[in-house]
Write a protein that holds these residues in place. Structure first.
Motif, PDB file in Angstrom:
ATOM      1  N   ALA A 293       0.877  -1.168   0.000  1.00 48.17           N
ATOM      2  CA  ALA A 293       0.000   0.000   0.000  1.00 48.17           C
ATOM      3  C   ALA A 293       0.914   1.218   0.000  1.00 48.17           C
ATOM      4  O   ALA A 293       1.662   1.445   0.963  1.00 48.17           O
ATOM      5  CB  ALA A 293      -0.909   0.011   1.220  1.00 48.17           C
ATOM      6  N   ILE A 294       0.889   1.964  -1.097  1.00 44.32           N
ATOM      7  CA  ILE A 294       1.734   3.154  -1.211  1.00 44.32           C
ATOM      8  C   ILE A 294       0.911   4.346  -0.739  1.00 44.32           C
ATOM      9  O   ILE A 294      -0.155   4.648  -1.289  1.00 44.32           O
ATOM     10  CB  ILE A 294       2.214   3.350  -2.653  1.00 44.32           C
ATOM     11  CG1 ILE A 294       3.013   2.108  -3.099  1.00 44.32           C
ATOM     12  CG2 ILE A 294       3.079   4.606  -2.770  1.00 44.32           C
ATOM     13  CD1 ILE A 294       3.341   2.076  -4.571  1.00 44.32           C
ATOM     14  N   VAL A 295       1.402   5.018   0.296  1.00 43.02           N
ATOM     15  CA  VAL A 295       0.668   6.122   0.913  1.00 43.02           C
ATOM     16  C   VAL A 295       1.424   7.427   0.704  1.00 43.02           C
ATOM     17  O   VAL A 295       2.570   7.431   0.249  1.00 43.02           O
ATOM     18  CB  VAL A 295       0.451   5.860   2.421  1.00 43.02           C
ATOM     19  CG1 VAL A 295      -0.361   4.581   2.630  1.00 43.02           C
ATOM     20  CG2 VAL A 295       1.789   5.753   3.166  1.00 43.02           C
ATOM     21  N   ASP A 296       0.773   8.553   1.051  1.00 46.52           N
ATOM     22  CA  ASP A 296       1.431   9.837   0.807  1.00 46.52           C
ATOM     23  C   ASP A 296       2.317  10.289   1.960  1.00 46.52           C
ATOM     24  O   ASP A 296       3.051  11.276   1.831  1.00 46.52           O
ATOM     25  CB  ASP A 296       0.418  10.928   0.434  1.00 46.52           C
ATOM     26  CG  ASP A 296      -0.627  11.186   1.510  1.00 46.52           C
ATOM     27  OD1 ASP A 296      -0.601  10.512   2.560  1.00 46.52           O
ATOM     28  OD2 ASP A 296      -1.490  12.059   1.288  1.00 46.52           O
ATOM     29  N   ALA A 297       2.306   9.594   3.092  1.00 48.90           N
ATOM     30  CA  ALA A 297       3.288   9.840   4.153  1.00 48.90           C
ATOM     31  C   ALA A 297       4.500   8.959   3.895  1.00 48.90           C
ATOM     32  O   ALA A 297       4.443   8.014   3.118  1.00 48.90           O
ATOM     33  CB  ALA A 297       2.698   9.554   5.524  1.00 48.90           C
TER      34      ALA A 297
ATOM     35  N   ARG B 214      -9.436  -7.947   2.466  1.00 51.02           N
ATOM     36  CA  ARG B 214      -8.411  -7.964   3.514  1.00 51.02           C
ATOM     37  C   ARG B 214      -7.190  -8.711   3.001  1.00 51.02           C
ATOM     38  O   ARG B 214      -7.295  -9.795   2.442  1.00 51.02           O
ATOM     39  CB  ARG B 214      -8.954  -8.620   4.776  1.00 51.02           C
ATOM     40  CG  ARG B 214      -7.989  -8.604   5.955  1.00 51.02           C
ATOM     41  CD  ARG B 214      -8.689  -9.008   7.228  1.00 51.02           C
ATOM     42  NE  ARG B 214      -9.636  -7.997   7.665  1.00 51.02           N
ATOM     43  CZ  ARG B 214      -9.324  -6.896   8.348  1.00 51.02           C
ATOM     44  NH1 ARG B 214      -8.047  -6.662   8.659  1.00 51.02           N
ATOM     45  NH2 ARG B 214     -10.243  -6.043   8.707  1.00 51.02           N
ATOM     46  N   GLN B 215      -6.012  -8.106   3.210  1.00 51.10           N
ATOM     47  CA  GLN B 215      -4.781  -8.730   2.747  1.00 51.10           C
ATOM     48  C   GLN B 215      -3.604  -8.262   3.588  1.00 51.10           C
ATOM     49  O   GLN B 215      -3.702  -7.276   4.325  1.00 51.10           O
ATOM     50  CB  GLN B 215      -4.535  -8.419   1.266  1.00 51.10           C
ATOM     51  CG  GLN B 215      -4.531  -6.951   0.912  1.00 51.10           C
ATOM     52  CD  GLN B 215      -4.431  -6.715  -0.588  1.00 51.10           C
ATOM     53  OE1 GLN B 215      -3.685  -7.391  -1.287  1.00 51.10           O
ATOM     54  NE2 GLN B 215      -5.185  -5.751  -1.105  1.00 51.10           N
ATOM     55  N   ILE B 216      -2.498  -8.971   3.470  1.00 49.73           N
ATOM     56  CA  ILE B 216      -1.272  -8.611   4.183  1.00 49.73           C
ATOM     57  C   ILE B 216      -0.508  -7.609   3.336  1.00 49.73           C
ATOM     58  O   ILE B 216      -0.130  -7.904   2.194  1.00 49.73           O
ATOM     59  CB  ILE B 216      -0.410  -9.847   4.475  1.00 49.73           C
ATOM     60  CG1 ILE B 216      -1.228 -10.891   5.246  1.00 49.73           C
ATOM     61  CG2 ILE B 216       0.836  -9.453   5.256  1.00 49.73           C
ATOM     62  CD1 ILE B 216      -1.759 -10.411   6.570  1.00 49.73           C
ATOM     63  N   LEU B 217      -0.244  -6.429   3.896  1.00 48.95           N
ATOM     64  CA  LEU B 217       0.329  -5.319   3.140  1.00 48.95           C
ATOM     65  C   LEU B 217       1.549  -4.741   3.833  1.00 48.95           C
ATOM     66  O   LEU B 217       1.606  -4.680   5.070  1.00 48.95           O
ATOM     67  CB  LEU B 217      -0.710  -4.205   2.973  1.00 48.95           C
ATOM     68  CG  LEU B 217      -1.943  -4.518   2.119  1.00 48.95           C
ATOM     69  CD1 LEU B 217      -3.039  -3.503   2.390  1.00 48.95           C
ATOM     70  CD2 LEU B 217      -1.577  -4.521   0.643  1.00 48.95           C
ATOM     71  N   ASN B 218       2.501  -4.290   3.037  1.00 50.25           N
ATOM     72  CA  ASN B 218       3.560  -3.403   3.523  1.00 50.25           C
ATOM     73  C   ASN B 218       3.122  -1.978   3.236  1.00 50.25           C
ATOM     74  O   ASN B 218       2.814  -1.637   2.091  1.00 50.25           O
ATOM     75  CB  ASN B 218       4.884  -3.691   2.818  1.00 50.25           C
ATOM     76  CG  ASN B 218       5.557  -4.937   3.361  1.00 50.25           C
ATOM     77  OD1 ASN B 218       4.995  -5.650   4.172  1.00 50.25           O
ATOM     78  ND2 ASN B 218       6.773  -5.201   2.897  1.00 50.25           N
ATOM     79  N   ILE B 219       3.103  -1.144   4.277  1.00 53.46           N
ATOM     80  CA  ILE B 219       2.699   0.256   4.119  1.00 53.46           C
ATOM     81  C   ILE B 219       3.961   1.056   3.854  1.00 53.46           C
ATOM     82  O   ILE B 219       4.831   1.186   4.737  1.00 53.46           O
ATOM     83  CB  ILE B 219       1.979   0.780   5.373  1.00 53.46           C
ATOM     84  CG1 ILE B 219       0.915  -0.221   5.834  1.00 53.46           C
ATOM     85  CG2 ILE B 219       1.391   2.149   5.105  1.00 53.46           C
ATOM     86  CD1 ILE B 219      -0.154  -0.514   4.826  1.00 53.46           C
ATOM     87  N   VAL B 220       4.093   1.594   2.647  1.00 54.70           N
ATOM     88  CA  VAL B 220       5.333   2.267   2.231  1.00 54.70           C
ATOM     89  C   VAL B 220       5.015   3.657   1.692  1.00 54.70           C
ATOM     90  O   VAL B 220       3.894   3.944   1.275  1.00 54.70           O
ATOM     91  CB  VAL B 220       6.085   1.446   1.163  1.00 54.70           C
ATOM     92  CG1 VAL B 220       6.441   0.065   1.700  1.00 54.70           C
ATOM     93  CG2 VAL B 220       5.252   1.308  -0.111  1.00 54.70           C
ATOM     94  N   GLY B 221       6.045   4.511   1.701  1.00 52.06           N
ATOM     95  CA  GLY B 221       5.882   5.874   1.223  1.00 52.06           C
ATOM     96  C   GLY B 221       6.497   6.081  -0.144  1.00 52.06           C
ATOM     97  O   GLY B 221       7.086   5.161  -0.730  1.00 52.06           O
ATOM     98  N   PRO B 222       6.419   7.298  -0.682  1.00 53.26           N
ATOM     99  CA  PRO B 222       6.918   7.600  -2.025  1.00 53.26           C
ATOM    100  C   PRO B 222       8.380   8.005  -2.099  1.00 53.26           C
ATOM    101  O   PRO B 222       8.882   8.296  -3.186  1.00 53.26           O
ATOM    102  CB  PRO B 222       6.016   8.757  -2.467  1.00 53.26           C
ATOM    103  CG  PRO B 222       5.644   9.451  -1.199  1.00 53.26           C
ATOM    104  CD  PRO B 222       5.600   8.397  -0.130  1.00 53.26           C
ATOM    105  N   VAL B 223       9.077   8.040  -0.959  1.00 51.55           N
ATOM    106  CA  VAL B 223      10.475   8.474  -0.963  1.00 51.55           C
ATOM    107  C   VAL B 223      11.353   7.436  -1.653  1.00 51.55           C
ATOM    108  O   VAL B 223      11.137   6.224  -1.540  1.00 51.55           O
ATOM    109  CB  VAL B 223      10.961   8.725   0.480  1.00 51.55           C
ATOM    110  CG1 VAL B 223      12.480   8.801   0.559  1.00 51.55           C
ATOM    111  CG2 VAL B 223      10.344  10.016   1.009  1.00 51.55           C
ATOM    112  N   CYS B 224      12.357   7.899  -2.371  1.00 51.86           N
ATOM    113  CA  CYS B 224      13.231   7.025  -3.158  1.00 51.86           C
ATOM    114  C   CYS B 224      14.301   6.395  -2.259  1.00 51.86           C
ATOM    115  O   CYS B 224      15.493   6.686  -2.363  1.00 51.86           O
ATOM    116  CB  CYS B 224      13.876   7.827  -4.297  1.00 51.86           C
ATOM    117  SG  CYS B 224      14.707   6.791  -5.510  1.00 51.86           S
ATOM    118  N   GLU B 225      13.862   5.541  -1.354  1.00 53.64           N
ATOM    119  CA  GLU B 225      14.728   4.783  -0.449  1.00 53.64           C
ATOM    120  C   GLU B 225      14.055   3.452  -0.154  1.00 53.64           C
ATOM    121  O   GLU B 225      12.854   3.416   0.132  1.00 53.64           O
ATOM    122  CB  GLU B 225      14.952   5.524   0.874  1.00 53.64           C
ATOM    123  CG  GLU B 225      15.760   6.790   0.775  1.00 53.64           C
ATOM    124  CD  GLU B 225      17.238   6.553   0.561  1.00 53.64           C
ATOM    125  OE1 GLU B 225      17.702   5.414   0.793  1.00 53.64           O
ATOM    126  OE2 GLU B 225      17.925   7.506   0.174  1.00 53.64           O
TER     127      GLU B 225
END
Length: 461
Positions: free
Chosen positions: A322-326, A354-365
């Motif tokens: 899940a790509i979020v804006d934070a 419902r699913q297993i997700l990694n919550i990640v941001g938009p930063v290039c790291e």
């Protein structure tokens, strides 16, 4: 505040900071969090005034009539409005830089309630603190005492000092936040404590106030603190026998908070009475004043970081994102400490898979993640709350990848108070100087800035 008889209390906030309505929607005091996201956008830090006030009151209540001073650790969350709330309730401030002293005093703090720690105090920091008339410097090395004394002689202003002791105590906390072990950069080693006090006592512009210590952060029980009291009491008593009587004993901060509903915080009602009992039993100086320096335990659970899901994405090996804006620029703790924060939908989405997700941001790291392996039912556009985000969140935020700092708001019952003006990438470039090397730019600066401004806030919904 609104009637909450029909609401479910929230597990990760004291009192009535955050709660869910009967329909499952997450509120901060009387305000639905989704209303704040609509008004201010995301990422957005939301603080509860009631939550902050309740934590400070809990420390005051735990001390009762005992001589004491609560000094809020500014590094945990240093936005001016938050510091004003702290000052309004009569608390002091634990500062670790001249800039933090500036913030505390600009917010209305009493300089006589400011203690100044930190291993690298500059001449400018020391001079400012002396001119402001702070309560005391917590000295962290013999060289620092020499520098402070030199500045006092230059300015003709006395310095009130304590020695910060490195007690070589294992507080059983993560290595990233352990500050009381012998190999830590913080504090004066045990063999140098008495000689440093004796040297300070002979310096004409130095006035000895007390002794201090800080063993780490996220401490789960009173036991390491009690061992620290024993170490400090030994020094206080020995100094008294040598004619150097201390006026306060500063036991630092670091009480643990709950980042997961199953965790148990170290409450002031448990910690403070145990400390008082130990100090009165072991310290020979009658009614010596007790200082504490809570930061995380005041502010952490009183705030959330709101973020919006931008995309859902599949990766290799059945990894789902899940790509979020934070991102790590708003909340860096997961990236650098591996810290856990509960992440949950603000409004339940019963039709989402419902699913297993990694919550990640938009930063290039690759380290830009906010939470891994989270079982969530969400879709693009959903609003998420990252919980227990008040401490070392905004205070450690950055503008990496030219991302503006997030907005912050304070909720006070049914009132919403912005704590800073919104920032955009236009603000990040405004103070930079041009070299004037490009004679024929592809677009004028004015045109670029105009196009960028036109695009802010655009939606395709």
């Amino acid at each position: 505040m609104a009637d909450r008889n029909l609401t479910r209390p929230d597990e990760l906030s004291q009192g009535l900071s955050f709660y869910r309505s009967p329909e499952g929607e997450l509120f901060c005091e009387d305000i639905p969090l989704r209303d704040l996201a609509r008004r201010f956008g995301t990422p957005l830090y939301v603080y509860s005034r009631a939550g902050i006030a309740e934590r400070l009151e809990a420390y005051e209540k735990a001390f009762g009539e005992e001589p004491h001073q609560v000094c809020y650790a500014v590094k945990a969350a240093s936005t001016r409005g938050i510091l004003e709330l702290v000052a309004r309730q009569g608390a002091g401030f634990d500062c670790v830089s001249g800039g933090e002293i500036l913030r505390a005093l600009e917010a209305g703090g009493d300089p006589k309630k400011v203690v100044f720690s930190g291993v690298g105090k500059s001449v400018a920091d020391i001079a400012f603190a002396l001119r402001a008339g702070i309560k005391c410097f917590n000295i962290e090395s013999p060289a620092e005492l020499d520098r402070i004394h030199a500045v006092t002689e230059r300015l003709g202003i006395e310095a009130h000092v304590s020695v910060r002791v490195n007690p070589n105590i294992d507080a059983h906390v993560d290595a990233h936040v352990a500050t009381g072990l012998g190999d830590s950069k913080f504090g004066v080693k045990l063999t140098e404590v008495i000689p440093l006090y004796e040297k300070a006592a002979k310096l004409p512009m130095i006035r000895i106030e007390g002794i201090s210590c800080h063993i780490g952060s996220q401490v789960e029980s009173a036991e390491p603190y009690l061992r620290m009291v024993t170490v400090l009491a030994g020094f206080v008593n020995e100094l008294a026998r040598r004619g150097i009587v201390l006026h306060h004993i500063d036991l630092g901060g670091g009480a643990g908070v709950a980042y997961h509903p199953d965790e148990k915080p170290l409450e002031p009602s448990e910690l403070i009475p145990a400390l008082i009992k130990a100090v009165r039993r072991e310290v020979s100086v009658p009614d010596i004043e007790i200082f504490v320096e809570p930061g995380r335990s005041v502010i952490a659970q009183a705030a959330v970081l709101l973020t919006t899901v931008q995309y859902l994405k599949s990766g290799l090996f059945e990894r789902q994102f899940a790509i979020v804006d934070a991102s790590m620029t708003e909340l860096v703790r997961p990236a650098i400490y591996g810290s856990y924060h509960l992440i949950e939908p603000v409004v339940p989405h019963p039709k989402a898979q419902r699913q297993i997700l990694n919550i990640v941001g938009p930063v290039c790291e690759s380290t830009d993640f906010l939470g891994n392996d989270r079982n969530l039912a969400i879709e693009a556009g959903d609003l998420l709350a990252i919980r227990t985000a008040g401490a070392y969140g905004m205070a450690m935020a950055s503008t990496y990848n030219s991302r503006p700092l997030p907005m912050e708001v304070l909720v006070d019952g049914s009132r919403v108070i912005p704590l800073r003006r919104p920032q955009t990438a236009l603000d990040l470039t405004r103070d930079e100087e041009t070299l004037g090397l490009v004679k024929n730019p592809g677009m004028s600066e004015e045109a670029v800035r105009s196009l960028f401004a036109q695009s802010l806030g655009m939606s395709i919904e």
